[in-house]
Design an enzyme around this catalytic site. Sequence first.
Site, PDB file in Angstrom:
ATOM      1  N   ASP A  67       0.873  -1.238  -0.052  1.00 17.83           N
ATOM      2  CA  ASP A  67      -0.022   0.110  -0.002  1.00 17.83           C
ATOM      3  C   ASP A  67       0.770   1.289  -0.054  1.00 17.83           C
ATOM      4  O   ASP A  67       2.163   1.134   0.203  1.00 17.83           O
ATOM      5  CB  ASP A  67      -0.887  -0.138   1.186  1.00 17.83           C
ATOM      6  CG  ASP A  67      -0.444  -0.325   2.574  1.00 17.83           C
ATOM      7  OD1 ASP A  67       0.977  -0.594   2.567  1.00 17.83           O
ATOM      8  OD2 ASP A  67      -1.016  -0.807   3.416  1.00 17.83           O
ATOM      9  N   ASN A 136      -7.730  -3.316  14.280  1.00 18.84           N
ATOM     10  CA  ASN A 136      -9.126  -3.422  13.672  1.00 18.84           C
ATOM     11  C   ASN A 136      -9.451  -4.610  12.900  1.00 18.84           C
ATOM     12  O   ASN A 136     -10.333  -5.247  12.057  1.00 18.84           O
ATOM     13  CB  ASN A 136      -9.821  -2.443  13.158  1.00 18.84           C
ATOM     14  CG  ASN A 136      -9.390  -1.986  11.846  1.00 18.84           C
ATOM     15  OD1 ASN A 136      -8.412  -2.369  11.279  1.00 18.84           O
ATOM     16  ND2 ASN A 136      -9.817  -0.744  11.463  1.00 18.84           N
ATOM     17  N   HIS A 138      -7.456  -5.000  10.165  1.00 26.12           N
ATOM     18  CA  HIS A 138      -7.204  -4.582   8.541  1.00 26.12           C
ATOM     19  C   HIS A 138      -5.844  -5.329   8.196  1.00 26.12           C
ATOM     20  O   HIS A 138      -4.853  -5.738   9.013  1.00 26.12           O
ATOM     21  CB  HIS A 138      -7.120  -3.329   8.476  1.00 26.12           C
ATOM     22  CG  HIS A 138      -6.099  -2.370   8.795  1.00 26.12           C
ATOM     23  ND1 HIS A 138      -6.379  -1.281   9.715  1.00 26.12           N
ATOM     24  CD2 HIS A 138      -4.783  -2.369   8.555  1.00 26.12           C
ATOM     25  CE1 HIS A 138      -5.065  -0.818  10.041  1.00 26.12           C
ATOM     26  NE2 HIS A 138      -4.062  -1.173   9.248  1.00 26.12           N
TER      27      HIS A 138
HETATM   28  C1  GLP Z   1      -0.785   0.167   8.564  1.00 27.98           C
HETATM   29  C2  GLP Z   1      -0.245  -0.730   7.408  1.00 27.98           C
HETATM   30  C3  GLP Z   1      -0.559  -2.229   7.684  1.00 27.98           C
HETATM   31  C4  GLP Z   1       0.471  -2.489   8.654  1.00 27.98           C
HETATM   32  C5  GLP Z   1      -0.504  -2.096   9.881  1.00 27.98           C
HETATM   33  C6  GLP Z   1      -0.071  -2.406  11.321  1.00 27.98           C
HETATM   34  O1  GLP Z   1      -2.119   0.608   8.743  1.00 27.98           O
HETATM   35  N1  GLP Z   1      -1.027  -0.204   6.238  1.00 27.98           N
HETATM   36  O2  GLP Z   1       0.254  -2.696   6.419  1.00 27.98           O
HETATM   37  O3  GLP Z   1       0.178  -3.837   8.894  1.00 27.98           O
HETATM   38  O4  GLP Z   1      -0.830  -0.661   9.967  1.00 27.98           O
HETATM   39  O5  GLP Z   1       0.644  -1.719  11.851  1.00 27.98           O
HETATM   40  P1  GLP Z   1       1.894  -1.927  12.858  1.00 27.98           P
HETATM   41  O6  GLP Z   1       2.824  -3.020  12.283  1.00 27.98           O
HETATM   42  O7  GLP Z   1       2.654  -0.579  13.054  1.00 27.98           O
HETATM   43  O8  GLP Z   1       1.051  -2.192  13.880  1.00 27.98           O
END
Ligand code: GLP
Length: 248
Positions: A67, A136, A138
Amino acid sequence: MKLIEAKHYQDMSQKAARFIIEKVNRLPAPVLGLATGGTPLATYQCLREDHENNGTSYKHVYTVNLDEYVGVAPDDNNSYTYYMKKQLFDHIDIPPSHTHLPDGMAEDLEAECRRYESLIERLGGVDLQLLGLGLNGHIGFNEPGTPFSSETHTVELTDSTREANARYFDSLSSVPSQAVTMGISTIMRSKQILLLVSGAKKADILAKLLSEEPNEDTPASLLKMHQDVVIIADSDALSIVKERGITY
Ligand code: GLP
């Protein structure tokens, strides 16, 4: 899904790096799907150190990232392009032309999403997709409710995701409200998926995704429908799974 337990964040990261390095060494032209966020930071550090100490080469490797924010220029230090260069690409011998992220500055975002899908197809698909887990549920930026059939698309980020990512920006108001992300169906087409989960903050969502039937309200639960998913989770992330004796 196969679950590998790690003792702590560093252990999870070393295990993840070994997993990636094995693919890099074994495949003639591996396509790695890469993720950003806090979770893979030490994995990238292990890859940098391994490149320096053991000479693992990435000349034959191709990457596609999950992304990118909309409206953030590639050289802006909040862009995922900048993150990938700083954390990995600038430190290994991968040809820059082999590294790909969606272009969040594209004038025609729909055309950009189609271009990204064709690019992945042209590369022969993703061999190993690295994923983090949003609070959440995602994956990439596929927020709850994203259809299973979604391909690369533009999304409106939820308040909780913007708040979770605000730590990288000057203020919450400067966190972009949109991003381009591979869709669930794009992610599910990867040959293998490696999901990394670390920390007590993720314990709830990990328990939820392991205990629920696949459903679009918890995007990561859809990974259960993939035939080759490996989860590496540390003991803090697994605390609720263990407490409740959740089997999956
Ligand atoms: C972001 C990214 C995701 C990532 C998620 C978790 O929103 N777009 O690809 O996996 O957050 O982030 P973190 O690893 O900082 O908890």
